[in-house]
Design a protein around this motif. Structure first.
Motif, PDB file in Angstrom:
ATOM      1  N   LEU A 149      17.560 -55.654 -31.516  1.00  0.00           N
ATOM      2  CA  LEU A 149      18.552 -56.878 -32.033  1.00  0.00           C
ATOM      3  C   LEU A 149      19.933 -56.784 -32.339  1.00  0.00           C
ATOM      4  CD1 LEU A 149      15.706 -57.651 -33.341  1.00  0.00           C
ATOM      5  CD2 LEU A 149      16.559 -57.651 -35.116  1.00  0.00           C
ATOM      6  N   ARG A 150      20.971 -57.590 -31.336  1.00  0.00           N
ATOM      7  CA  ARG A 150      21.810 -57.556 -31.852  1.00  0.00           C
ATOM      8  C   ARG A 150      23.008 -58.257 -33.059  1.00  0.00           C
ATOM      9  NH1 ARG A 150      21.063 -62.356 -28.880  1.00  0.00           N
ATOM     10  NH2 ARG A 150      21.731 -62.235 -25.985  1.00  0.00           N
ATOM     11  N   GLN A 151      24.272 -56.902 -33.546  1.00  0.00           N
ATOM     12  CA  GLN A 151      24.628 -56.753 -34.754  1.00  0.00           C
ATOM     13  C   GLN A 151      23.938 -58.212 -36.009  1.00  0.00           C
ATOM     14  OE1 GLN A 151      28.608 -56.517 -35.832  1.00  0.00           O
ATOM     15  NE2 GLN A 151      28.054 -54.490 -36.209  1.00  0.00           N
ATOM     16  N   GLY A 152      24.818 -59.376 -35.670  1.00  0.00           N
ATOM     17  CA  GLY A 152      25.009 -60.527 -35.962  1.00  0.00           C
ATOM     18  C   GLY A 152      23.406 -60.621 -36.381  1.00  0.00           C
ATOM     19  N   GLU A 153      21.931 -60.591 -35.505  1.00  0.00           N
ATOM     20  CA  GLU A 153      21.226 -60.900 -35.964  1.00  0.00           C
ATOM     21  C   GLU A 153      20.193 -59.878 -37.469  1.00  0.00           C
ATOM     22  OE1 GLU A 153      19.732 -61.786 -31.153  1.00  0.00           O
ATOM     23  OE2 GLU A 153      19.500 -60.557 -32.116  1.00  0.00           O
TER      24      GLU A 153
END
Length: 440
Positions: free
Chosen positions: A225-229
């Motif tokens: 996952l990306r950080q914002g996710e």
């Protein structure tokens, strides 16, 4: 078709009207108009591609005839542009381009800042028609280079200018986009290959995170996952029974305001959830119960949405990317010896542009590729819009085929040698004659 008119003399004078005392003609009577002696004498009249009446004035008949011929060619070829509108400045037209864009609020802010700081600041006062020269664009690129910008940054700024001038072409204000000229060259740079973290470093950095976010680090690594996710991950996104997580949103900053939004590229996706990571998330939720967080959707004045987030800061708020990266994440890098401790008297820790939280996502990709996962599946799990992008990004991490190649050829030679030995010695002792086998 363009026609040339004499503004100073009537085309169809009446017989009793007085002839012009200044101008004579052997072919027609020269009767002055009310505009006689005022402004340019010769006028080219025509209808443009939208059937609008256009007029252009010139001092001499030769200039007017030349322009009339040019207009006829431009209209027939579809390359005609309205002269008066090309006199507007790039700054004014760039604002029209910004106003017409339908991108998300974060992208809109980035576009506005890029146009203001890097395009209008250098080219904003120039008229659109003056930009129809590749040399002007190339000079602007050199200005950006001299400003010390990275190649990737220049490419992004250039793409926005090209989009603006592309719209000007479609609006009929420029005959062609100078950014598309073959003589316009962007600087080149060797693309750095991604070097994934070792599993030892992944474990060390996650162990250095605050206890309340260590499961978040494991989720970033365990599902790519990306950080914002991770910041926007909620209880309702977990399917423990089926072994899946669903990436439905992210927390992002629009300016300085946090909002919920769809994942990057609007790519909602599902990712396999391993048993050990599932146990980690359950343990985390027992220690840090999910908290209902309400944020606007997509933009600061968007519709409020509420989700029960697994990861919130010590004050019970959604994580702020800037605060987290400068604080908790940098301290975890120090704990794992990725960057040195803060020097005495220094205000900030050392910059680490290649060691952001995205490194956990790269580590996820390397583990899957090493295990033989396909590029297509990895692309879906990472939320890439194009498997080709995934391949270009991680192709150097694909397991080497050298060992497989050597083994395949060795196996072929082994089979070949066995076949030769069989031919020289005759059939094996217990091999039946084909005729006998058929007879039997």
């Amino acid at each position: 078709m363009a026609d040339v008119y004499d503004r100073w003399h009537k085309s169809h004078p009446k017989p009793d009207e007085t002839q012009c005392s200044e101008h004579k003609s052997r072919t027609r009577r020269m009767v002055p108009t009310s505009d006689h002696g005022i402004g340019k004498r010769w006028q080219v009249r025509y209808r443009d591609l939208d059937s609008h009446q256009r007029k252009e004035n010139f001092h001499t008949r030769a200039e007017a005839d030349k322009r009339a011929a040019e207009v006829d060619v431009e209209i027939r070829s579809g390359s005609y542009v309205v002269p008066a509108e090309t006199k507007q400045t790039l700054g004014a037209y760039a604002q029209r381009w910004l106003d017409a864009n339908s991108v998300g609020p974060t992208t809109a802010l980035r576009y506005e800042a890029t146009v203001r700081n890097h395009i209008v600041a250098h080219l904003g006062r120039r008229e659109l028609r003056s930009l129809n020269k590749p040399s002007v664009i190339q000079g602007w690129i050199r200005t950006l280079q001299d400003g010390g910008f990275e190649v990737s940054t220049i490419e992004g700024i250039f793409d926005i200018l090209s989009s603006i001038l592309g719209m000007a072409v479609e609006d009929g204000l420029l005959p062609k986009n100078p950014c598309k000229s073959k003589s316009v060259k962007l600087p080149t740079a060797t693309k750095k290959k991604i070097v994934p973290w070792s599993l030892e470093r992944v474990r060390a950095v996650i162990a250095g995170l605050p206890e309340r976010f260590q499961a978040g680090g494991k989720l970033a690594f365990g599902c790519g996952l990306r950080q914002g996710e991770v910041f926007g991950f909620a209880v309702e996104d977990i399917d423990f029974r089926g072994g899946w997580i669903h990436v439905n949103r992210q927390v992002r900053l629009v300016g300085t305001k946090p909002v919920f939004a769809l994942p990057k590229g609007n790519k909602i996706r599902s990712v396999p959830l391993s048993a050990q990571l599932a146990a980690t998330l359950k343990a985390h939720m027992r220690q840090f119960p999910p908290k209902a967080i309400t944020l606007p959707w997509a933009k600061p004045d968007g519709e409020p949405k509420t989700f029960r987030l697994l990861f919130v800061d010590e004050k019970g708020r959604a994580y702020n990317r800037s605060v987290f990266n400068m604080g908790a994440w940098k301290r975890a890098l120090v704990a794992a010896s990725v960057i040195p401790p803060r020097e005495r008297g220094a205000r900030y820790l050392q910059a680490a542009p290649e060691h952001g939280m995205h490194a956990l996502r790269h580590a996820y990709a390397s583990v899957l590729l090493d295990a033989g996962e396909s590029i297509k599946a990895l692309s879906e799990y990472l939320g890439h819009s194009d498997p080709g992008f995934t391949l270009r990004t991680y192709t150097h991490l694909l397991p080497s085929s050298e060992t497989r190649t050597r083994k395949a050829i060795d196996d072929a030679f082994t089979e070949y040698r066995e076949s030769e030995a069989w031919s020289a010695a005759g059939p094996p002792p217990n091999t039946k004659c084909p005729r006998g086998a058929l007879a039997a």
